[in-house]
Design a protein around this motif. Structure first.
Motif, short mmCIF file in Angstrom:
data_model
loop_
_atom_site.label_atom_id
_atom_site.label_comp_id
_atom_site.label_asym_id
_atom_site.label_seq_id
_atom_site.Cartn_x
_atom_site.Cartn_y
_atom_site.Cartn_z
N UNK A 1 -1.36 53.04 52.41
CA UNK A 1 -2.24 52.74 53.53
C UNK A 1 -3.71 52.76 53.10
N UNK A 2 -4.05 53.75 52.25
CA UNK A 2 -5.44 53.90 51.81
C UNK A 2 -5.88 52.78 50.89
N UNK A 3 -4.93 52.02 50.34
CA UNK A 3 -5.25 50.98 49.37
C UNK A 3 -5.29 49.58 49.95
N UNK A 4 -5.10 49.45 51.26
CA UNK A 4 -4.93 48.13 51.85
C UNK A 4 -6.12 47.20 51.60
N UNK B 1 -2.89 25.99 40.86
CA UNK B 1 -1.45 25.90 40.60
C UNK B 1 -0.63 25.67 41.87
N UNK B 2 -1.25 25.80 43.03
CA UNK B 2 -0.51 25.57 44.27
C UNK B 2 -1.09 26.36 45.42
N UNK B 3 -0.40 26.31 46.53
CA UNK B 3 -0.81 27.07 47.72
C UNK B 3 -0.17 28.45 47.67
N UNK B 4 -0.98 29.46 47.40
CA UNK B 4 -0.47 30.82 47.21
C UNK B 4 -0.86 31.68 48.41
N UNK B 5 0.13 32.32 49.00
CA UNK B 5 -0.10 33.24 50.11
C UNK B 5 0.43 34.61 49.71
N UNK B 6 -0.40 35.64 49.84
CA UNK B 6 0.04 37.00 49.53
C UNK B 6 -0.20 37.88 50.76
N UNK B 7 0.88 38.36 51.34
CA UNK B 7 0.80 39.25 52.49
C UNK B 7 0.81 40.70 52.01
N UNK B 8 -0.03 41.52 52.60
CA UNK B 8 -0.15 42.92 52.20
C UNK B 8 0.44 43.81 53.29
N UNK B 9 1.29 44.75 52.88
CA UNK B 9 1.89 45.68 53.83
C UNK B 9 1.68 47.11 53.40
N UNK B 10 1.59 48.03 54.36
CA UNK B 10 1.39 49.46 54.07
C UNK B 10 2.73 50.16 53.91
N UNK B 11 2.87 50.84 52.79
CA UNK B 11 4.08 51.63 52.52
C UNK B 11 3.70 52.73 51.55
#
Length: 446
Positions: free
Chosen positions: A81-84, A101-111
């Motif tokens: 959580x502290x690193x989000x 290189x393309x369409x890049x999507x990176x979703x971030x989740x807390x764990x």
């Protein structure tokens, strides 16, 4: 081996994995996996991704032409959580570097890293592509087939990280994760306007100074991670059995019962508070806590609150049968793993490699005061001068790599809760440690 041959083998292996999963994968996704495998293979043959801060300028220039297009890539990355905010910045930088290189999507989740294994193993196929976790979870994640082996640039990863972190990320000679930090341990924080360096050497000294100031010394005793420090300090054992699943523990042997009594004596002191990590943070912030046992993740909080009075040291000694005994500790590392069930394993591995490289480990230290596993960053003057890192280094002489079976945690925590409450339900301290050991060493159901 010829680079082209190696690349072809990696492509075939990836295609075989995809085929055996029986997934309905579109041609575009399959092309993505092939391109990523080719990119990684060529990077392993011809390009180094370590050595200096400049490594973050590109994941590998040599792969650009071979991986000219990844297509549409979507990844999910889990972190604390502290690193989000920090992870979002790293992910955005990775996307920017690879936007051609393309369409890049990176979703971030807390764990929380401590909960990663449980969340991953609930359903590995639905879990994050890239995730941070504590090193003691590695064995179970590998056994469950939930960690992708790091094979293509393993030597590079090993060469740039501390030996202990590489050992913690490996199993049976194979590297399964990317070392991220070398600070997953605990030590003493204290406010030097209340606690003197001499006071900080003993639990008795800390409690006396805290009581005189009307403040408290906090520690989480009702937790297997922290209660270990008292028993291990007394020369007793809790470690992983040879089968790699169960736990060997002799806390009920001499002087285990006396250790339990010593913990009860500490917990009954009016200046002591058994507190969760969140409550320790709150106590530091509101001024009630003047000393606490915690880890580097709370360095910023302590430093911001106590300012020039911020100090840290190895764990203190405690009184056991009239003598001072040095508290021991668990030591460990934080790692980043890749889910082999990811539809984009190759790109996921490049992301994991990127967020754990030298410059991003430097960023973790600067932003969060987290201790780096990267050799160059760890040796820097700034890191070596940090109070929390220095305290962790001093504690390392009294620390053991955390390796226990799954049945260790609940009985150890229950023992701590009983000792903190003082409600023994009519049992002697010997009976209490007997009960705890019986639970800790109970065979793990398989």
């Amino acid at each position: 081996m010829n680079c082209a041959i190696l690349a072809q083998q990696q492509i075939k292996a990836r295609c075989a994995v995809l085929a055996t999963k029986g997934e309905d994968i579109m041609k575009k996704q399959l092309s993505l996996a092939m391109a990523a495998a080719m990119a990684l293979s060529l990077a392993a043959c011809g390009a180094s991704q370590s050595g200096s801060a400049a490594e973050t300028a590109s994941t590998s220039d040599a792969t650009t032409e071979a991986a000219a297009s990844w297509g549409d890539v979507t990844l999910t990355m889990w972190g604390a959580e502290e690193d989000q905010t920090m992870l979002r910045e790293m992910a955005d930088a990775f996307i920017e570097e690879n936007k051609d290189k393309g369409n890049i999507t990176i979703n971030i989740g807390a764990c929380s890293e401590s909960d990663t294994k449980d969340n991953i193993l609930t359903d590995p196929t639905a879990a994050a592509d890239v995730f941070a976790f504590a090193d003691d979870q590695l064995n179970e994640l590998v056994a469950a087939g939930a960690l992708q082996e790091v094979s293509l640039n393993a030597d590079d990863v090993k060469s740039r990280n501390l030996e202990g972190s590489v050992e913690a990320a490996s199993l049976n000679g194979k590297l399964y994760a990317y070392p991220m930090t070398a600070d997953n341990g605990y030590f003493l924080y204290y406010d030097s306007s209340v606690i003197s360096p001499e006071d900080a050497q003993t639990v008795d000294g800390i409690l006396a100074a805290a009581a005189a100031a009307g403040r408290t010394f906090d520690m989480t005793i009702n937790d297997g991670w922290y209660i270990y420090s008292f028993f291990a300090g007394a020369g007793l054992q809790a470690t992983l059995a040879e089968d790699g699943v169960n736990t060997v523990c002799n806390w009920n042997e001499e002087p285990g019962a006396d250790v339990a009594q010593a913990i009860m004596d500490i917990a009954s002191n009016s200046a002591f508070v058994c507190a969760s990590d969140a409550d320790i943070v709150s106590g530091i912030e509101n001024g009630t806590v003047c000393a606490a046992v915690s880890g580097t993740w709370n360095a910023n909080v302590a430093q911001e609150k106590w300012g020039e009075n911020y100090a840290a040291a190895k764990l203190p000694t405690y009184t056991l049968n009239g003598e001072q005994v040095q508290m021991s500790s668990f030591a460990g590392y934080k790692l980043v793993g890749v889910n082999p069930h990811s539809a984009n394993v190759g790109v996921a591995m490049m992301l994991a490699d990127y967020i754990t490289n030298e410059a991003n480990q430097q960023k973790r230290f600067e932003v969060r005061n987290l201790g780096p596993s990267n050799i160059n960053v760890n040796a820097s003057e700034a890191v070596q001068a940090a109070p929390a890192i220095a305290a962790l280094a001093a504690q390392s002489d009294y620390a053991d790599l955390q390796r226990v079976g799954t049945n260790y945690w609940d009985p150890a925590a229950s023992l701590g809760q009983i000792l903190v409450s003082g409600d023994t339900q009519g049992k002697t301290t010997q009976q209490l440690v007997d009960d705890a050991v019986a639970g800790i060493t109970a065979p793990v159901a398989q």
